[in-house]
Enzyme design. Structure first.
Site, mmCIF file in Angstrom:
data_model
loop_
_atom_site.group_PDB
_atom_site.id
_atom_site.type_symbol
_atom_site.label_atom_id
_atom_site.label_comp_id
_atom_site.label_asym_id
_atom_site.label_seq_id
_atom_site.Cartn_x
_atom_site.Cartn_y
_atom_site.Cartn_z
ATOM 1 N N LYS A 1 -13.480 -0.793 -1.093
ATOM 2 C CA LYS A 1 -13.777 -1.869 -0.135
ATOM 3 C C LYS A 1 -13.588 -1.303 1.258
ATOM 4 O O LYS A 1 -12.532 -0.737 1.579
ATOM 5 C CB LYS A 1 -12.816 -3.039 -0.351
ATOM 6 C CG LYS A 1 -12.760 -4.014 0.819
ATOM 7 C CD LYS A 1 -12.120 -5.295 0.407
ATOM 8 C CE LYS A 1 -10.640 -5.384 0.694
ATOM 9 N NZ LYS A 1 -10.295 -5.674 2.084
HETATM 10 C C1 5RP Z 1 -6.170 -8.455 3.690
HETATM 11 C C2 5RP Z 1 -7.322 -7.734 3.087
HETATM 12 C C3 5RP Z 1 -8.514 -8.556 2.853
HETATM 13 O O1 5RP Z 1 -8.659 -8.684 1.480
HETATM 14 C C4 5RP Z 1 -9.762 -7.964 3.414
HETATM 15 O O2 5RP Z 1 -9.618 -7.615 4.750
HETATM 16 C C5 5RP Z 1 -10.954 -8.880 3.196
HETATM 17 O O3 5RP Z 1 -10.828 -10.023 3.917
HETATM 18 P P1 5RP Z 1 -11.655 -10.321 5.234
HETATM 19 O O4 5RP Z 1 -13.087 -10.466 4.779
HETATM 20 O O5 5RP Z 1 -11.094 -11.604 5.765
HETATM 21 O O6 5RP Z 1 -11.503 -9.144 6.174
HETATM 22 O O7 5RP Z 1 -7.267 -6.578 2.748
HETATM 23 O O8 5RP Z 1 -5.039 -7.694 3.629
#
Ligand code: 5RP
Length: 268
Positions: A177
């Site tokens: 991610k």
């Molecule tokens: C928080 C994270 C989130 O899961 C990630 O950032 C995704 O969320 P967003 O789309 O709000 O950025 O790692 O610790």
């Protein structure tokens, strides 16, 4: 099918090989954010749409606030231990064990690595150790690529994001991610040997901007989203999910998705 591919198929939809994952793990570092103050209610609302393929959450939320109506995938976050109130948000360590993940019947676990941060080494070694543990249990590992304070402008830098995605994969992540770079996102995907999914970051100005970002990412080869704020801080989260599902799984363009969003809002 072995345990690994069975679990992956709970996250990446077998029909499209893509995924709509809603992240609700923010509270572990940021506290009760708008949209997920009542996190149990938001999870139930969004899960009721049947459009969420999987959830990214912490063990506390899994235990006390996760009551899905459907049978979505579960990605259990196993790193944390730092907050915005503390000295260093990137100083994450392991916060849940593989046994806890197995007991929760998780379909994957997630751990962060903060590239370019003071804790780059510790968090990357943590990711690599988690990957070794995951191998023993056929448990997929989502590598969450973070940047750390002072590196926010690097979110848009495709070469930096490509570095982070590749590094996470090299240390053993099965899925990565990271952030969407408007320019050359296809190069991020091209340089990463495992599926890349995007986070959303802070809420975009409009839902249309969110749809454009997701469409751009899918167009560049992303396999989906692991997104939080842009979903549950939307004024119409269920309608937005329908439009996002259209882009990820049905091949919708931005205008088709925006039309569906408007149609769903008008029915609310
Ligand atoms: C928080 C994270 C989130 O899961 C990630 O950032 C995704 O969320 P967003 O789309 O709000 O950025 O790692 O610790």
């Amino acid at each position: 099918m072995n345990g690994f591919s069975k679990r992956v198929s709970q996250i990446l939809r077998p029909g499209t090989g893509r995924s709509l994952v809603v992240a609700v793990d923010h509270g572990m570092a940021l506290g009760p954010l708008t949209g997920i103050k009542n996190i149990a209610e938001m999870i139930s609302r969004l899960d009721a749409t049947g459009l969420v393929d999987a959830w990214l959450l912490t063990k506390g939320i899994f235990r006390y606030a996760f009551k899905p109506l459907n049978n979505p995938g579960v990605i259990l976050r196993i790193s944390g231990g730092a907050t915005i109130a503390g000295p260093e948000l990137t100083r994450e360590g392991q916060t849940a064990t593989m046994e806890e993940a197995m007991a929760a019947d998780a379909d994957a676990v997630a751990t962060s690595a903060f590239i370019g941060s003071p804790y780059e080494h510790e968090t990357l070694v943590g990711l690599a150790r988690a990957a070794s543990e995951c191998r023993k249990w056929n448990m997929p590992l989502l590598g969450v690529v973070g940047l750390g304070k002072g590196n926010e402008e690097k979110k848009k830098d495709s070469r930096f994001i490509a570095l982070g995605a590749r590094v996470a994969a090299e240390h053993g992540a099965d899925l990565v991610k990271t952030y969407y770079t408007e320019q050359d996102f296809d190069q991020v995907v091209a340089g990463c040997p495992v599926p890349v999914l995007i986070a959303g970051g802070p809420k975009c100005e409009t839902d249309l901007d969110t749809l454009k970002m997701i469409h751009g990412a899918i167009d560049g080869g992303a396999r989906g989203i692991v997104m939080g704020r842009n979903v549950w801080q939307s004024p119409h989260p269920e309608a937005l999910l329908a439009a996002v599902h259209g882009i990820i799984h049905l091949g919708f363009g931005v205008s088709e998705a925006a039309d569906l969003l408007d149609e769903k809002i008008s029915l609310c």
